[in-house]
Design an enzyme around this catalytic site. Structure first.
Site, PDB file in Angstrom:
ATOM      1  N   VAL A  11       0.839  -1.213   0.000  1.00 44.95           N
ATOM      2  CA  VAL A  11       0.000   0.000   0.000  1.00 44.95           C
ATOM      3  C   VAL A  11       0.869   1.257   0.000  1.00 44.95           C
ATOM      4  O   VAL A  11       0.633   2.206  -0.768  1.00 44.95           O
ATOM      5  CB  VAL A  11      -0.937   0.008   1.237  1.00 44.95           C
ATOM      6  CG1 VAL A  11      -1.663   1.341   1.376  1.00 44.95           C
ATOM      7  CG2 VAL A  11      -1.934  -1.127   1.153  1.00 44.95           C
ATOM      8  N   PHE A 152      -8.537   1.568  -1.438  1.00 43.96           N
ATOM      9  CA  PHE A 152      -9.394   0.528  -2.020  1.00 43.96           C
ATOM     10  C   PHE A 152      -8.667  -0.115  -3.199  1.00 43.96           C
ATOM     11  O   PHE A 152      -9.248  -0.332  -4.259  1.00 43.96           O
ATOM     12  CB  PHE A 152     -10.742   1.126  -2.452  1.00 43.96           C
ATOM     13  CG  PHE A 152     -11.495   1.766  -1.315  1.00 43.96           C
ATOM     14  CD1 PHE A 152     -12.211   0.995  -0.411  1.00 43.96           C
ATOM     15  CD2 PHE A 152     -11.459   3.144  -1.123  1.00 43.96           C
ATOM     16  CE1 PHE A 152     -12.884   1.581   0.659  1.00 43.96           C
ATOM     17  CE2 PHE A 152     -12.131   3.742  -0.064  1.00 43.96           C
ATOM     18  CZ  PHE A 152     -12.838   2.958   0.842  1.00 43.96           C
ATOM     19  N   ARG A 154      -6.791  -2.871  -5.404  1.00 44.66           N
ATOM     20  CA  ARG A 154      -6.734  -4.323  -5.598  1.00 44.66           C
ATOM     21  C   ARG A 154      -5.341  -4.691  -6.075  1.00 44.66           C
ATOM     22  O   ARG A 154      -4.807  -4.032  -6.972  1.00 44.66           O
ATOM     23  CB  ARG A 154      -7.721  -4.776  -6.680  1.00 44.66           C
ATOM     24  CG  ARG A 154      -9.165  -4.751  -6.248  1.00 44.66           C
ATOM     25  CD  ARG A 154     -10.048  -4.815  -7.458  1.00 44.66           C
ATOM     26  NE  ARG A 154      -9.743  -3.699  -8.362  1.00 44.66           N
ATOM     27  CZ  ARG A 154     -10.218  -3.582  -9.599  1.00 44.66           C
ATOM     28  NH1 ARG A 154     -11.003  -4.511 -10.093  1.00 44.66           N
ATOM     29  NH2 ARG A 154      -9.914  -2.537 -10.348  1.00 44.66           N
ATOM     30  N   CYS A 263      -6.429  -9.254   2.539  1.00 46.04           N
ATOM     31  CA  CYS A 263      -7.430  -8.288   2.995  1.00 46.04           C
ATOM     32  C   CYS A 263      -8.750  -8.916   3.440  1.00 46.04           C
ATOM     33  O   CYS A 263      -9.139  -8.780   4.598  1.00 46.04           O
ATOM     34  CB  CYS A 263      -7.694  -7.269   1.901  1.00 46.04           C
ATOM     35  SG  CYS A 263      -6.189  -6.469   1.358  1.00 46.04           S
ATOM     36  N   LYS A 266      -8.754 -11.286   6.557  1.00 50.55           N
ATOM     37  CA  LYS A 266      -8.335 -10.538   7.761  1.00 50.55           C
ATOM     38  C   LYS A 266      -9.383  -9.486   8.136  1.00 50.55           C
ATOM     39  O   LYS A 266      -9.694  -9.305   9.313  1.00 50.55           O
ATOM     40  CB  LYS A 266      -6.983  -9.873   7.464  1.00 50.55           C
ATOM     41  CG  LYS A 266      -6.489  -8.911   8.507  1.00 50.55           C
ATOM     42  CD  LYS A 266      -5.032  -8.545   8.280  1.00 50.55           C
ATOM     43  CE  LYS A 266      -4.826  -7.449   7.259  1.00 50.55           C
ATOM     44  NZ  LYS A 266      -5.105  -6.081   7.650  1.00 50.55           N
ATOM     45  N   LYS A 324      -4.862 -14.835  -6.466  1.00 48.00           N
ATOM     46  CA  LYS A 324      -5.531 -14.381  -7.677  1.00 48.00           C
ATOM     47  C   LYS A 324      -4.447 -14.099  -8.719  1.00 48.00           C
ATOM     48  O   LYS A 324      -3.257 -14.109  -8.379  1.00 48.00           O
ATOM     49  CB  LYS A 324      -6.394 -13.147  -7.407  1.00 48.00           C
ATOM     50  CG  LYS A 324      -5.607 -11.918  -7.009  1.00 48.00           C
ATOM     51  CD  LYS A 324      -6.551 -10.742  -6.933  1.00 48.00           C
ATOM     52  CE  LYS A 324      -5.786  -9.449  -6.812  1.00 48.00           C
ATOM     53  NZ  LYS A 324      -6.659  -8.292  -6.801  1.00 48.00           N
ATOM     54  N   ARG A 331      -0.722 -15.173   0.308  1.00 43.34           N
ATOM     55  CA  ARG A 331      -1.339 -15.073   1.635  1.00 43.34           C
ATOM     56  C   ARG A 331      -2.802 -15.519   1.576  1.00 43.34           C
ATOM     57  O   ARG A 331      -3.566 -15.036   0.748  1.00 43.34           O
ATOM     58  CB  ARG A 331      -1.223 -13.651   2.188  1.00 43.34           C
ATOM     59  CG  ARG A 331       0.169 -13.353   2.714  1.00 43.34           C
ATOM     60  CD  ARG A 331       0.313 -11.927   3.153  1.00 43.34           C
ATOM     61  NE  ARG A 331       0.335 -11.016   2.024  1.00 43.34           N
ATOM     62  CZ  ARG A 331       0.389  -9.692   2.128  1.00 43.34           C
ATOM     63  NH1 ARG A 331       0.404  -9.132   3.327  1.00 43.34           N
ATOM     64  NH2 ARG A 331       0.420  -8.939   1.053  1.00 43.34           N
TER      65      ARG A 331
END
Ligand code: UGA
Length: 449
Positions: A11, A152, A154, A263, A266, A324, A331
């Site tokens: 991030v 936000f 991805r 994300c 968690k 993905k 993770r």
């Protein structure tokens, strides 16, 4: 404007590089020296399309720099973003240790007015906690504002999400801080990005609510897929049929082995946990999580069912290990649990992933890692598609069929069309698809075909 971003994880680095691209002067701070040394040379170890180029460009143009000297970076900045990790503790609560450390550093070195903005996903109330910590450690009273500005992004499309967001959420207490934050994002006014300006607690809540809602959509469609398998309906048509209702929307209704990543799992847990602390026992979020766990089990049973009930002594080929496509992140990847279950049941597993094999090797050393999809299929009793990388969408299926010891494909991302696969002679298992082979699952009625 000079800003700093503390934490050069996923991030932080995307935020820093993108704000530099917006024209800000950005200093990214981390306490890991090797990481900073690498970044200073423009070497980016995070797998994110477009990020290395963006870092290199802004380094070259002098708007982006990297340092371990937090005090100096903070001193030069009007806005300090906190983008350090908030890992989940064993009980599901977010571990705020790193946030607290950063708050203390900021408080100790602050000499003039600053806006302190949280980017990390933090439980509702964290910005206030930061405020109190900063106040407590300040050497002399200096004015500052805390702001919640959740991300936000991805993984795999983070640059696009930052540059063209659906919305920007700013939670703040005072108009001065709001004005500064709006100025930071001013390039987005050109593309008419909606801004949600609210109080801090609400902004923190928006982030959790957004992720929990998206996770709920996935668990919902996965349950519907299970039902489709039981009654003989087609989940893709159901998703389209409901998704065209604009109140529902078509996105995030793709069935699969369940959601993973750093994300959703968690944050759903985090939401349950802080709701409980607030005296509210949530009903939906725990169900979303439960369905997601069950889904992984169901996928294992699908694989077993495709192979007459057992994988012991058989070779299973696996395509995809990351949670993905377009990331090397494993993770909470459903693929890891599914592969581990196959190994535990006596299977020999061969696998290929375009990016995640180095990470997977560390946690799944007993897998035979292969150079490509075809090597995976050679001699395998079944091939299981676990992550929908583009290169797995256009496989030479005739070649795959010829390489497999048995023509069995378990497509847990519904990449292929059941009719085509049947025509090519595969026993094709998918998730809730009409025309696919639907093996019976434990505790479920005999599926309709
Ligand atoms: C998610 C959110 O989408 C971002 O908006 C948010 O900023 C981010 O979490 C975060 O909180 O930092 P990300 O975890 O990168 O982003 O990945 P997604 O693309 O949302 O996918 C999450 C998981 O859901 C993946 O395992 C994916 O395969 C699965 N998924 C997604 C489905 O199974 N079906 C779908 O229809 C969509």
């Amino acid at each position: 404007m000079h800003i700093s971003v503390i934490g050069t994880g996923y991030v932080g680095l995307v935020t820093g590089a993108c704000f530099a691209e917006f024209g800000m002067y950005v200093t990214c701070v981390d306490n890991v020296e090797e990481k900073i040394a690498e970044l200073q040379e423009g070497r980016v170890s995070i797998h994110e399309p477009g990020l290395p180029e963006l870092v290199a460009k802004n380094l070259r143009e002098g708007r982006l720099s990297f340092t371990t000297d937090a005090a100096k970076a903070i001193e030069q900045s009007l806005v300090v973003f906190i983008a350090v990790g908030t890992p989940a503790r064993a009980d599901g609560a977010a571990d705020l240790r790193y946030i607290d450390e950063v708050a203390d550093t900021i408080g100790q070195c602050m000499q003039d007015y600053k806006v302190i903005a949280t980017k990390s996903t933090v439980p509702v109330g964290t910005a206030m906690r930061i405020k109190e910590r900063i106040r407590a450690v300040q050497r002399q009273p200096v004015a500052f504002s805390v702001v919640s500005n959740p991300e936000f992004l991805r993984e795999g499309s983070a640059i696009e999400d930052f540059m063209r967001p659906n919305r920007v959420v700013i939670g703040a207490e005072d108009p001065h801080a709001i004005a500064i934050m709006k100025e930071l994002y001013s390039p987005l006014y050109l593309i008419e990005t909606p801004f949600v300006i609210t109080d801090i607690l609400t902004a923190e809540m928006i982030k959790y609510a957004a992720n929990a809602f998206l996770a709920m959509k996935i668990s919902f469609i996965n349950e519907i897929a299970t039902l489709c398998d039981a009654v003989g309906a087609d989940v893709h048509d159901v998703a389209k049929g409901i998704g065209l209702d604009q109140r529902i929307g078509r996105k995030f209704l793709h069935p699969g082995p369940g959601y993973g990543g750093s994300c959703f799992p968690k944050d759903v847990q985090g939401l349950i946990h802080f709701a409980r602390e607030a005296g509210v026992e949530l009903e939906l979020a725990p169900a979303v999580d439960r369905v997601n766990r069950q889904q992984r089990q169901r996928m294992v049973h699908k694989i077993l069912g495709a192979l007459e009930g057992t994988v012991a002594g058989k070779t299973i080929g696996v395509l995809g290990l990351s949670f993905k496509p377009n990331t090397d992140d494993i993770r909470e990847s459903p693929a890891l649990d599914i592969v581990a279950a196959l190994l535990a049941q006596g299977a020999h597993v061969k696998a290929y992933d375009p990016a995640a094999m180095p990470a997977a090797r560390r946690v799944l050393p007993d897998v035979e890692y292969c150079p490509d999809a075809y090597a995976v299929c050679k001699g395998s009793d079944a091939v299981v598609l676990l992550t929908e990388w583009n290169q797995f969408r256009a496989l030479d299926l005739q070649r795959i069929r010829a390489l497999l010891a048995q023509p069995v494909m378990v497509d847990l991302r519904n990449v292929y069309e059941p009719e085509t696969m049947q025509r090519l002679g595969f026993r094709y298992v998918a998730v809730g698809r009409r025309g696919a082979f639907r093996p019976p699952l434990p505790g479920m009625p005999q599926p309709a075909t």
